[in-house]
Design an enzyme around this catalytic site. Structure first.
Site, short mmCIF file in Angstrom:
data_model
loop_
_atom_site.label_atom_id
_atom_site.label_comp_id
_atom_site.label_asym_id
_atom_site.label_seq_id
_atom_site.Cartn_x
_atom_site.Cartn_y
_atom_site.Cartn_z
N THR A 158 -0.23 4.52 5.08
CA THR A 158 -1.59 4.00 5.19
C THR A 158 -1.76 3.10 6.41
O THR A 158 -2.83 2.55 6.62
CB THR A 158 -1.98 3.21 3.93
OG1 THR A 158 -0.88 2.41 3.54
CG2 THR A 158 -2.35 4.14 2.81
N GLY A 159 -0.69 2.92 7.18
CA GLY A 159 -0.83 2.18 8.43
C GLY A 159 -0.32 0.75 8.38
O GLY A 159 -0.74 -0.08 9.17
N LYS A 160 0.62 0.47 7.48
CA LYS A 160 1.15 -0.90 7.38
C LYS A 160 1.94 -1.27 8.63
O LYS A 160 1.71 -2.33 9.22
CB LYS A 160 2.03 -1.03 6.13
CG LYS A 160 1.26 -0.74 4.84
CD LYS A 160 2.12 -0.91 3.62
CE LYS A 160 3.23 0.12 3.48
NZ LYS A 160 2.75 1.48 3.25
N THR A 161 2.83 -0.39 9.03
CA THR A 161 3.62 -0.64 10.24
C THR A 161 2.68 -0.77 11.44
O THR A 161 2.83 -1.65 12.28
CB THR A 161 4.61 0.51 10.47
OG1 THR A 161 5.30 0.76 9.26
CG2 THR A 161 5.59 0.18 11.56
N GLU A 168 -5.34 32.44 -10.72
CA GLU A 168 -6.02 31.47 -9.86
C GLU A 168 -7.50 31.33 -10.23
O GLU A 168 -8.02 30.22 -10.31
CB GLU A 168 -5.88 31.85 -8.38
CG GLU A 168 -4.44 31.90 -7.87
CD GLU A 168 -3.65 30.66 -8.22
OE1 GLU A 168 -4.24 29.56 -8.29
OE2 GLU A 168 -2.43 30.78 -8.44
N ASP A 211 2.68 25.48 -13.34
CA ASP A 211 1.54 24.80 -13.96
C ASP A 211 1.87 24.34 -15.37
O ASP A 211 1.43 23.28 -15.80
CB ASP A 211 0.34 25.75 -14.01
CG ASP A 211 -0.09 26.16 -12.62
OD1 ASP A 211 -0.06 25.29 -11.74
OD2 ASP A 211 -0.44 27.34 -12.42
N GLY A 242 0.82 -1.20 0.00
CA GLY A 242 0.00 0.00 0.00
C GLY A 242 0.85 1.25 0.00
O GLY A 242 2.04 1.20 0.30
N PRO A 243 0.25 2.39 -0.34
CA PRO A 243 0.98 3.64 -0.37
C PRO A 243 1.55 3.98 1.00
O PRO A 243 1.08 3.45 2.01
CB PRO A 243 -0.08 4.68 -0.77
CG PRO A 243 -1.26 3.92 -1.20
CD PRO A 243 -1.17 2.55 -0.65
N PRO A 244 2.56 4.85 1.04
CA PRO A 244 3.17 5.22 2.32
C PRO A 244 2.14 5.85 3.26
O PRO A 244 1.23 6.55 2.80
CB PRO A 244 4.22 6.26 1.94
CG PRO A 244 4.35 6.23 0.47
CD PRO A 244 3.18 5.53 -0.10
#
Ligand code: ADP
Ligand code: MG
Length: 584
Positions: free
Chosen positions: A179-182, A397, A478, A175-177
């Site tokens: 996201t709570g893997k650890t 903007e 941009d 999963g992406p950094p």
């Protein structure tokens, strides 16, 4: 006789003239010459021996000796001088050795400090009592559910082995950094009450070949002592990359480490109570040997949280903080599309800091709004004072906001500001990413075209308002963003007239006769077609943006006026004004 040591001859008091007299009077038996020495050894007939100084290369002595029949011996003293010199050479040699040893010692000290090649370096961290629980991990229900099974394996391994079932040895969290893997891995250890051994895979890889492999061995040995337990290897892609990729032998160490890891994974018995959990955000580059059954055969995806998930994570992270009753976390979840668990944790933390700075008792919406700005836009830098600069930035903007509203709906615009932030030139228009796109990861051609038009809308607005010779470089970031997308459309996604071709880095690496050559697989005329496509798409997109803004000139002026006085337009105000005036 020949090598008669000259040490037995004492230094004489005989003068040179005395010596000549003695020679003439026949008192001398023999004379020893030493080449290159300015003295001779004299042996008298009465047995007396002495050294007498002479001239260098003294011919007179030789003449006199032959006149008087005195025995003349030229002493080849090479051997003697050798012994004489040997002391000096041994001493020199010793000094040399000592110096080398000292140099080696000091460099190895420096090297070991620089490379961390110390013996007592902490190789991995062992936590015996993990206090993380599944309640601490919110918003990833599927992953949590699958992992709960692992707890059963750890607590009752016998139950599974009795049934003949093999407990998985390895679980790969993808999963992406952030996201709570650890966090999930820790929660499993915490819930099952087993020790948690953790190491980042990058720690395995050192400059010295073999160190990584020995660390892997140590780690598994320790795990066997502590079983049942969890081994957690973070960022496994740094050693688990496909072997044999890359050129040359530079990856030897990594490959050895990986091989050791594979061996260890095979080496411990099934149902031994050790479960290896690894995390990565690059599963695509992992070596296929790692993923085969019996190793990391369970793969669990940890996705970015959805709306409900974000709300839960926000509430987990505001539990320990004084949150005002008026704050509706569901609303903040809608404002944080695409945020990871770590981003949300950071947002709540920043809000608490803003609250403390205000010296207020509880965190309110205002604090969270400020924190969100800081997290997404970076810190505010100095205020712009010149009206002219403000105007240019405001048109840029608002132009982007209008094109975004036309292409992706009024709701897509979250906030417009002309307050400068560090890292950005000019102001910032915050555009909400599409929830569907974030969760599915699918990108349509239409979406990319709209991104390009929005990115070029600042330039479009300036061109309309100030004329094509008065444009500024305000939209430089941009424009480069737009160009990158266009290039990807053409060379990566096959979204252009060239057709469905992957034209990225199409280079073949040839390793012939020891040389590395890059041979491009793209013909020169295809290159020019790529460039033409990129130019075409960019120009058409700029034109589209210009047309959209021309149709909305009244809205543009109105929003710019507000923006210059208020500096920021929030989404509710934007919606209200745009709703009546927008021409799609
Ligand atoms: P990863 O290992 O996936 O990169 P981490 O587990 O290290 O991410 O997450 C970093 C921090 O972010 C955690 O310590 C936690 O505070 C927060 N976090 C991430 N995901 C979640 C989540 N699902 N629920 C609660 N907090 C989370
Ligand atoms: Mg992590």
């Amino acid at each position: 006789m020949f090598f008669k040591s000259n040490y037995s001859y004492s230094n004489s008091n005989t003068s040179y003239s005395d010596l000549l007299l003695e020679m003439d009077s026949g008192n001398i038996e023999s004379i020893y010459f030493y080449p290159r020495k300015r003295e001779i050894d004299v042996l008298y007939k009465n047995g007396k021996k002495e050294k007498v100084p002479i001239l260098y290369n003294d011919q007179l002595i030789i003449e006199k000796a032959s006149e008087n029949n005195i025995d003349l011996t030229i002493n080849n003293n090479r051997k003697e001088s050798l012994t004489a010199n040997s002391f000096a050479s041994v001493a020199l040699f010793l000094i040399f050795i000592i110096a080398i040893v000292l140099i080696l010692r000091s460099t190895s000290k420096i090297a070991s400090r620089a490379l961390g090649f110390g013996k007592n370096k902490a190789k991995f961290i062992t936590i015996d009592d993990v206090d993380t629980r599944f309640e601490d991990v919110a918003g990833v229900p599927e992953a949590a559910e699958e992992l709960k099974e692992v707890i059963k394996f750890l607590n009752e391994p016998k139950k599974f082995s009795d049934l003949g079932a093999k407990v998985p040895k390895g679980v790969l969290l993808i999963g992406p950094p952030g996201t709570g893997k650890t966090l999930l891995a820790k929660a499993i250890a915490g819930e099952s009450g087993v020790p948690f051994l953790t190491i980042a895979a990058s720690e395995f890889v050192e400059l010295f070949v073999g160190v990584g492999a020995s660390r892997v061995r140590d780690l598994f040995e320790k795990a066997k002592e502590k079983s049942p337990c969890i081994i957690f290897i973070d960022e496994i892609d740094s050693i688990g990359r496909q072997r044999g990729s890359g050129i040359g032998g530079g990856n030897d160490e990594r490959e050895q480490t990986l091989n050791q890891l594979l061996t260890e994974l095979d080496g411990f018995a099934d149902n031994s109570g050790i479960i290896v959990i690894a995390a990565t955000n690059r599963p695509d580059i992992l070596d296929s040997a790692l993923l085969r059954p019996g190793r990391f055969d369970r793969k669990i995806e940890v996705m970015l949280p959805d709306l409900e998930g974000r709300k839960k994570i926000l509430s987990v992270h505001s539990l320990s903080k004084p949150l005002s009753k008026n704050v509706d976390l569901a609303y903040w979840a809608t404002r944080t599309v695409g945020f990871s668990g770590a981003d949300l944790a950071n947002l709540m933390n920043e809000s608490a800091i803003h609250c403390a700075r205000d010296e207020s008792k509880s965190i309110n919406d205002f604090h969270i709004e400020n924190a969100l700005d800081k997290v997404t836009l970076g810190l505010r830098t100095s205020i712009i004072s010149s009206l002219n600069t403000k105007k240019i930035i405001a048109y840029n903007e608002v132009g982007r906001a209008i094109v975004s509203a036309v292409r992706n709906g009024i709701d897509s615009v979250d906030k417009i500001t002309i307050l400068p932030r560090s890292g950005y030139m000019g102001g910032y228009t915050k555009i909400n990413p599409d929830e569907d796109v974030v969760s599915s990861g699918l990108i349509s051609k239409k979406l990319l075209l709209s991104k390009i038009e929005i990115a070029l809308a600042g330039r479009a607005a300036e061109t309309i308002v100030f004329g094509k010779n008065e444009i500024t470089q305000c939209s430089i970031n941009d424009i480069s963003y737009a160009t990158n997308i266009v290039r990807e459309m053409v060379t990566k996604y096959g979204f252009s007239l060239i057709g469905p071709l992957s034209l990225e880095n199409s280079k073949e690496t040839l390793l012939g006769d020891g040389f590395v050559r890059n041979k491009s697989l793209i013909a020169d005329n295809t290159y020019s077609r790529i460039d033409n496509e990129i130019i075409n798409i960019s120009k058409i997109s700029l034109n589209n943006a210009i047309n959209i803004i021309l149709k909305n000139r009244i809205l543009l002026e109105k929003l710019v006026e507000i923006l210059i006085t208020k500096e920021t337009i929030e989404n509710n105000i934007f919606k209200k004004i745009t709703f009546d005036l927008l021409n799609v």
